[in-house]
Scaffold this motif. Structure first.
Motif, PDB file in Angstrom:
ATOM      1  N   TRP A 390      36.954  41.575  21.217  1.00 35.20           N
ATOM      2  CA  TRP A 390      36.255  42.075  22.415  1.00 35.20           C
ATOM      3  C   TRP A 390      35.105  42.929  21.914  1.00 35.20           C
ATOM      4  O   TRP A 390      35.307  44.018  21.359  1.00 35.20           O
ATOM      5  N   GLU A 395      32.461  45.452  26.521  1.00 33.36           N
ATOM      6  CA  GLU A 395      32.821  46.771  27.040  1.00 33.36           C
ATOM      7  C   GLU A 395      31.790  47.257  28.052  1.00 33.36           C
ATOM      8  O   GLU A 395      32.124  47.754  29.130  1.00 33.36           O
ATOM      9  N   TRP A 400      35.908  47.372  30.419  1.00 42.61           N
ATOM     10  CA  TRP A 400      37.123  47.625  29.649  1.00 42.61           C
ATOM     11  C   TRP A 400      36.759  48.019  28.220  1.00 42.61           C
ATOM     12  O   TRP A 400      35.911  47.370  27.586  1.00 42.61           O
ATOM     13  N   GLU A 404      41.731  48.626  25.385  1.00 43.15           N
ATOM     14  CA  GLU A 404      42.381  48.279  26.643  1.00 43.15           C
ATOM     15  C   GLU A 404      42.542  46.774  26.795  1.00 43.15           C
ATOM     16  O   GLU A 404      43.496  46.292  27.407  1.00 43.15           O
ATOM     17  N   ALA A 405      41.582  46.043  26.272  1.00 40.80           N
ATOM     18  CA  ALA A 405      41.585  44.588  26.458  1.00 40.80           C
ATOM     19  C   ALA A 405      42.356  43.852  25.383  1.00 40.80           C
ATOM     20  O   ALA A 405      42.960  42.804  25.661  1.00 40.80           O
ATOM     21  N   LYS A 408      45.831  41.736  25.585  1.00 41.81           N
ATOM     22  CA  LYS A 408      46.132  41.324  26.951  1.00 41.81           C
ATOM     23  C   LYS A 408      45.638  39.906  27.196  1.00 41.81           C
ATOM     24  O   LYS A 408      44.719  39.430  26.539  1.00 41.81           O
ATOM     25  N   ILE A 410      43.724  37.012  29.247  1.00 38.98           N
ATOM     26  CA  ILE A 410      42.492  37.013  30.040  1.00 38.98           C
ATOM     27  C   ILE A 410      42.785  36.867  31.530  1.00 38.98           C
ATOM     28  O   ILE A 410      41.982  37.286  32.367  1.00 38.98           O
ATOM     29  N   GLU A 412      44.961  38.499  33.066  1.00 39.26           N
ATOM     30  CA  GLU A 412      45.257  39.836  33.562  1.00 39.26           C
ATOM     31  C   GLU A 412      44.013  40.712  33.587  1.00 39.26           C
ATOM     32  O   GLU A 412      44.046  41.802  34.167  1.00 39.26           O
ATOM     33  N   THR A 413      42.944  40.246  32.948  1.00 37.15           N
ATOM     34  CA  THR A 413      41.780  41.115  32.794  1.00 37.15           C
ATOM     35  C   THR A 413      40.536  40.517  33.433  1.00 37.15           C
ATOM     36  O   THR A 413      40.184  40.853  34.559  1.00 37.15           O
ATOM     37  N   VAL A 414      39.865  39.598  32.739  1.00 36.82           N
ATOM     38  CA  VAL A 414      38.509  39.215  33.122  1.00 36.82           C
ATOM     39  C   VAL A 414      38.430  38.016  34.047  1.00 36.82           C
ATOM     40  O   VAL A 414      37.395  37.800  34.678  1.00 36.82           O
ATOM     41  N   LYS A 446      36.176  45.624  35.484  1.00 36.30           N
ATOM     42  CA  LYS A 446      37.328  46.528  35.632  1.00 36.30           C
ATOM     43  C   LYS A 446      37.411  47.079  37.041  1.00 36.30           C
ATOM     44  O   LYS A 446      38.515  47.327  37.562  1.00 36.30           O
TER      45      LYS A 446
END
Length: 998
Positions: A390, A395, A400, A404-405, A408, A410, A412-414, A446
């Motif tokens: 990442w 960021e 994020w 934090e990323a 995890k 993807i 759940e995040t982006v 985020k």
């Protein structure tokens, strides 16, 4: 005595047979060989005794005694020998003294005529009769029909002298009966059958018992076979399962091992054997720790295995170990506790070498350091979608932090929830195809908002080329989206502007054409009146400039049609020659006024008829010819047509050549651009919009061709264009040679080389002999020498001697035909045959045919009789026009055409007039106050059908779709303003014919 002895011997033999039959109870009667062995010999002996008896007792036979010493008997009488046998028990040896039961078989003696001679008690009991009732009777009277029919084939065989042993079957009640039967013929001295013995044994019970035993045996054998087959299948399935299990385990690339509680190997796969570099036999039963290359490694393994055995929990540990000589490897070892069928604990171990993955991760980290400076978002994941890289741009753009990323998923995040399916498809496609994916994707920030990105996903591979992850580079499209929105807005505004422009053009067309209608209509009407020369000149100036203004308007409207892609090509059959001639006629007057020579030539390779759009072809030719005449002050304008076949189509090439001012080389590239002209001074001198060539280029391209030009300043220009069109086999009515033409000598006195060449070619095609000259006095000398049949003379000779030469030829050769060629508009002296240039083959052929002497065709040929136009009742016409000048012009034109019309100023007045009077035709203006022409037409069509009332549109609108709107509203025809008398006459004549034919 002999008979008695013989009878006793037979009875003894029969007793012997009975004993043997008793023994048969122990035999399987389904085996015929046993029956034959036991029965056949005694019966054969009995037969021999009876045969001997017959030989010794022949005298008794002559006294009507039976061959066995039996007396003749009637149907119900018994032979005495049998009577005595029954009455004298001591002498009766048919049954043993110790057993009075009937014999276990049936014994019958039957004569050749099928009558019973003797039956034993068993046979009588079987039939339910007394033996005394049967002896002497025919067997068909005793036996049931179905049994008799069963016996009959066997009886026929024994009567033929054959000894028969058989097993028969016949129905008895609701079951079948089975019998073994033996038939022995009794022969006389001549060998003929005089009687036969039958020994019958009922074997039904034996048969049924045997069948039952066989069925039981077969069922048992089937059950045993089925069970055996099941066991074999089960064993086979078990073997296959073991084989499949071995194949599956051995096909796994990761090393797998299983150890028991003593840490000894009980199962290993092929990958584990390769890892240990040992065969399977050397590994099984050994402690797994013995194969470690160091004591520390062995202790570590022992401790981790014990932890799993004690905790009975699965573990995954990353270790650095060396199982073989060489560099240590980074592995993941997964230990899974299981219980076998005996309740003992085992550990299944799976080893995965992640050395390459670790190296790849190291490379990624190194590359990530390089990518930290990249302003685009860079994200890397493993194959499960877990983030392994990442960068700082990610960021910044997504919010994020890297910590934090990392780790995890993807999802759940982006990746927004609505984009998960698309992302899964992308990952699946990359894993399957091992390629790249490039496209637009939305990422979630985020704070929950989404950002458009142009995303490029690529695969990450290890040193062996295996896919281990994905990397994506994303470019923020936010700014570009804003630009796109701006462009879309600009596009919508441009489209709106185009619509406004189209509406403006429509309105301008109407506003300009409406007064132009009055101007051009009035000038055309005035020119038909007697005028002074000065008045005629003034009005002709008005008409010429009005036509020029109308040309400008038409060019603008045509270009607008093409800009909107609303120009449509028609398809119909037409003659190329006719199309070229019509185009030349359009510029004929202008060319004559400037003293230009017009000519055309069509090569023989050109098909006479093609399929295409003649109006568009005329428009292109008309534009090029108009320009050629406009920019040429002296000389000629020539059209040449040739063709060649390409890929099954006819590629037809047209050339328009002039001797005008030419085009500078620096302006050649601007020729076919809209609104472009050679020079501003040229535009002021010659006029024009600069749209004609641009329109021609578009039309030629629509006809699958191309257009180009060749020119040099001061020497003229040549414009070329091609079209593709299929030829039509239908023959055009072109002129051909006739008998009066063939061999005629023609002197051609024309100083224009092009015209002279075309004339010579045409004359030769008709079988005539051309003699060419460009000098008047050379022509006179040629004619005076004789041998000339006809002369063709151009009155526009350069030395202006054409008229004098014509008169001199007439004085010298009064009988020789003379054909004059003249320019349009010039007067020709009376008494001369003449043609107007440019020459047309059909007109030339007709003129030559008319003036050539000594022609049988001429004697037969008659001049066409001019038929007077029949007087027809005028149409009842209603003229709807709100513009008073236009209304006045239309009324004048109708009056001169012989029609009278009522008038209305709007659609409402039209409806009122139709209710009060009957009309045949309504000339309907489109744009009128209160109710326009389209609305009025729709209302009219609800009450008056087309067969009753015709409606012709008169409109100053001339944009794409205007005619279609009129026809859709229910109109029958369309005339564009400015109104011309010829167009009006043509349209009304069509409906005049329709009305008179009804």
């Amino acid at each position: 005595m002999n008979c008695r002895i013989a009878s006793n011997e037979v009875l003894s033999l029969i007793s012997d047979i009975q004993d043997r039959l008793n023994d048969l109870k122990k035999w399987d009667f389904s085996d015929k060989s046993n029956s034959e062995e036991i029965l056949y010999d005694p019966l054969r002996q009995a037969k021999a005794v009876f045969d001997s008896l017959l030989a010794n007792d022949s005298a008794n036979a002559q006294n009507n005694e039976s061959p066995l010493g039996l007396q003749p008997h009637l149907k119900d009488e018994k032979p005495k020998s049998f009577q005595s046998a029954e009455q004298d028990p001591e002498e009766n040896t048919m049954a043993p003294a110790s057993d009075n039961r009937p014999l276990p078989f049936m014994l019958v003696h039957i004569s050749s005529d099928q009558r019973y001679l003797f039956v034993n008690q068993s046979y009588a009991n079987w039939l339910g009769l007394d033996s005394s009732e049967m002896v002497g009777r025919h067997i068909s009277d005793i036996l049931p029909e179905e049994i008799y029919q069963t016996y009959l084939p066997l009886i026929q065989r024994v009567l033929s002298g054959e000894e028969v042993i058989s097993c028969i079957t016949f129905p008895s009640g609701d079951r079948l009966k089975y019998q073994d039967i033996t038939l022995i013929p009794q022969l006389d001295e001549s060998g003929s059958t005089i009687a036969y013995f039958a020994v019958i044994k009922d074997i039904t019970d034996h048969k049924l018992n045997d069948d039952e035993l066989r069925r039981s045996k077969m069922e048992l054998e089937e059950r045993v076979a089925w069970r055996t087959k099941e066991l074999e299948l089960a064993n086979s399935a078990l073997e296959r399962s073991r084989d499949y299990l071995d194949m599956i385990i051995n096909s796994i690339s990761d090393p797998i091992f299983v150890i028991n509680r003593e840490h000894r190997l009980v199962l290993v796969n092929a990958a584990f054997c390769r890892l240990m570099s040992l065969p399977k036999e050397d590994l099984l039963g050994e402690e797994v720790h013995d194969f470690c290359f160091s004591r520390e490694m062995a202790d570590d393994h022992w401790q981790r295995n014990e932890e799993v055995f004690n905790s009975r929990r699965e573990t995954v540990v990353e270790e650095i170990h060396s199982y073989s000589p060489g560099a240590p490897a980074t592995v993941l070892i997964k230990r899974i506790p299981i219980i076998d069928s005996d309740g003992k604990w085992l550990i299944v171990g799976i080893i995965r070498d992640i050395t390459d993955i670790k190296k790849a991760q190291e490379r990624i980290r190194f590359q990530a350091d390089l990518l930290e400076q990249v302003h685009n978002t860079v994200i890397a994941t493993d194959l499960e979608g877990n983030i392994i890289y990442w960068n700082k741009s990610a960021e910044t753009l997504l919010g994020w932090k890297s910590e934090e990323a990392m780790g995890k998923n993807i999802a759940e995040t982006v990746v927004p929830e609505w984009g998960l399916d698309k992302m899964n498809r992308v990952i699946s496609d990359l894993i399957k195809d091992r390629g790249n994916w490039d496209g637009e994707f939305y990422f979630k920030k985020k704070d929950g908002s989404t950002v458009p990105f142009h995303q490029c996903f690529s695969s990450i591979r290890d040193g062996r080329g295996e896919l281990i992850g994905l990397v994506g580079v994303a470019v923020d499209l936010t700014e570009r989206k804003h630009i796109e929105e701006a462009l879309k807005k600009a596009k919508r505004e441009a489209e709106e502007a185009a619509r406004v422009k189209s509406d403006f053009l429509a309105n301008m067309s109407h506003e300009i054409r409406t007064p132009m209608n009055a101007i051009i209509g009035m000038t055309s009407l005035l020119l038909e009146e007697p005028l002074t020369p000065e008045q005629r000149d003034c009005i002709e100036v008005i008409e010429t400039n009005g036509d020029a203004l109308l040309t400008v308007i038409n060019d603008i409207l045509d270009f607008s049609k093409m800009e909107n892609n609303k120009t449509v090509l028609e398809e119909c059959q037409f003659a190329i020659a006719q199309c070229v001639e019509d185009s030349l006629d359009l510029v004929g007057i202008n060319a004559a006024n400037k003293g230009l020579n017009l000519a055309y030539s069509i090569d023989k390779s050109v098909p006479e008829m093609i399929v295409g759009d003649p109006s568009k072809l005329k428009q292109v030719l008309g534009n090029l010819l108009s320009n050629a005449v406009k920019f040429t002050d002296k000389g000629e304008v020539v059209v040449t047509v040739s063709a060649q076949e390409v890929d099954g189509d006819n590629v037809i090439q047209f050339e328009v050549r002039d001797t005008g001012i030419g085009i500078p080389q620096n302006r050649m590239k601007l020729l076919f651009l809209p609104f472009s002209q050679m020079e501003p001074s040229t535009s002021r001198l010659y006029g024009g919009t600069g749209l004609g060539l641009a329109i021609s280029k578009r039309l030629v391209e629509m006809m699958k061709g191309r257009i180009w030009a060749e020119s040099s300043e001061g020497t003229g220009s040549s414009f070329h264009f091609t079209i593709r069109a299929p030829a039509v086999k239908l023959k055009f009515d072109s002129p051909a040679a006739t008998s009066q033409m063939i061999g005629r000598r023609v002197v051609i006195i024309v100083d224009n080389e092009t015209t002279r060449r075309i004339l010579c070619k045409q004359i030769c095609d008709w079988g005539m002999i051309p003699l060419t000259t460009s000098s008047a006095w050379e022509a006179i000398q040629c004619i005076q020498r004789g041998g000339v049949d006809i002369a063709i003379l151009d009155t526009d000779l350069l030395d202006n001697s054409g008229r004098e030469l014509a008169e001199e030829i007439q004085r010298c050769m009064r009988t020789m035909p003379l054909l004059l060629l003249t320019t349009l508009g010039k007067q020709v002296p009376d008494g001369y045959s003449h043609l107007t240039k440019p020459l047309k083959p059909t007109q030339l052929h007709r003129a030559l045919s008319d003036i050539l002497p000594n022609s049988s065709e001429k004697e037969i040929r008659k001049e066409p009789v001019k038929k007077e136009k029949p007087q027809i009742s005028p149409l009842r016409i209603l003229l709807a026009e709100d513009d008073m000048p236009s209304q006045w012009v239309a009324q004048k034109m109708l009056k001169r055409l012989g029609y009278r019309a009522d008038t209305a100023c709007n659609g409402s007045e039209v409806l009122l007039a139709l209710e009060q009077h009957d009309f045949d035709v309504v000339l309907m203006d489109w744009r009128m106050p209160e109710m326009d022409g389209l609305e009025a037409t729709r209302i009219i069509r609800q009450r008056w059908p087309k067969s009753q009332l015709k409606i012709i549109a008169l409109t100053a609108y001339a944009l794409p779709g205007d005619m279609e709107k009129c026809l859709e509203a229910g109109m029958d025809g369309y005339i564009s303003k400015p109104l011309r008398k010829e167009d009006l006459a043509r349209e009304l004549e069509k409906y005049q014919r329709d009305s008179t034919s009804v």
